[in-house]
Write an enzyme that holds these catalytic residues in place. Sequence first.
Site, mmCIF file in Angstrom:
data_model
loop_
_atom_site.group_PDB
_atom_site.id
_atom_site.type_symbol
_atom_site.label_atom_id
_atom_site.label_comp_id
_atom_site.label_asym_id
_atom_site.label_seq_id
_atom_site.Cartn_x
_atom_site.Cartn_y
_atom_site.Cartn_z
ATOM 1 N N PRO A 1 30.000 -102.838 -63.734
ATOM 2 C CA PRO A 1 29.610 -103.646 -62.473
ATOM 3 C C PRO A 1 29.457 -102.565 -61.304
ATOM 4 C CG PRO A 1 31.624 -104.449 -63.561
ATOM 5 C CD PRO A 1 31.282 -103.267 -64.312
ATOM 6 N N GLU A 2 28.468 -102.898 -60.387
ATOM 7 C CA GLU A 2 28.239 -102.030 -59.100
ATOM 8 C C GLU A 2 29.190 -102.637 -57.945
ATOM 9 O OE1 GLU A 2 24.543 -100.377 -58.327
ATOM 10 O OE2 GLU A 2 23.985 -100.471 -60.694
ATOM 11 N N LYS B 1 34.136 -99.361 -56.273
ATOM 12 C CA LYS B 1 34.247 -100.184 -57.230
ATOM 13 C C LYS B 1 35.585 -100.440 -57.716
ATOM 14 C CE LYS B 1 30.033 -97.947 -59.492
ATOM 15 N NZ LYS B 1 29.528 -97.554 -60.609
ATOM 16 N N ARG C 1 24.079 -90.451 -67.716
ATOM 17 C CA ARG C 1 23.600 -91.962 -67.569
ATOM 18 C C ARG C 1 22.048 -92.139 -67.610
ATOM 19 N NH1 ARG C 1 27.552 -94.889 -64.624
ATOM 20 N NH2 ARG C 1 26.033 -96.597 -65.038
#
Length: 267
Positions: free
Chosen positions: A2-3, A52, A256
Amino acid sequence: MPEGHTLHRIARLHHERFAGGAVRVSSPQGRFAEGAALVDGQVLERAEAVGKHLLHHYESGLSVHVHLGLYGTFSEAELPMGPPVGQVRMRMIGAATDFGTDLRGPTACEILHPPEVDALIARLGADPLRPDADHDRAGARIRRSRRAIGALLMDQAIIAGVGNVYRAEVLFRHGISPFRPGTAITAAEWDALWADLVDLMPIGVRTGRMHVVRPEHDSGAPSYAKDRPRTYVYRRQGEPCRVCATPVAHKVMDARNLFWCPTCQSH
Ligand SMILES: [Zn+2]
């Protein structure tokens, strides 16, 4: 993962539902039993997100710190809640409301004392969703670094809350190559990137969805997956760029997935 907008959305919901009243806190799975006992029955004063990270601040001065990581989720529920299903690390039941929530699978769920909260916040960079964010400091750090801007935007110690989708999309929106070193980002470019994050991320908080494609580029072409936001480049490798039709490129940067348009973001 989740951002930041997702964590701010959860914080907002928890603040609305639980703040100002006592909360029963438990750890049905047991792994947070000692921590839960320290805040169980206390009044939750405030819930907030920093990047976050989610923080629940209780009246005693203790805080519960949660980082969802890759797999963590909150399941919000109305009371009465049924028996816990699966590995519930933390269950919260509002004594003064009709709501509860179950937390499963977080990377972190721990009690922090005030100096530890301060230390956590101090090691996080500027969060575009917080009015206290120091965007000049973040910009100075970026413009001193030879690392690629694509990596710098993901560095939570510089900018907190930006994840893989906003990273890819905001660089596309400004025509900046993710490989350009921070030292080659001008002050005006940084100001524009930041302003765009400050515009875009609250839409995610408000709606729960990311809206990153400008109306003039939104031909209605489908998203990369069902029920996911339409994006310019994120997870669209090999698909035609929405602006110039060049196939979107993909590469792994710092473990990533990175996506960009080689034409629109050539330098
Ligand atoms: Zn393009």
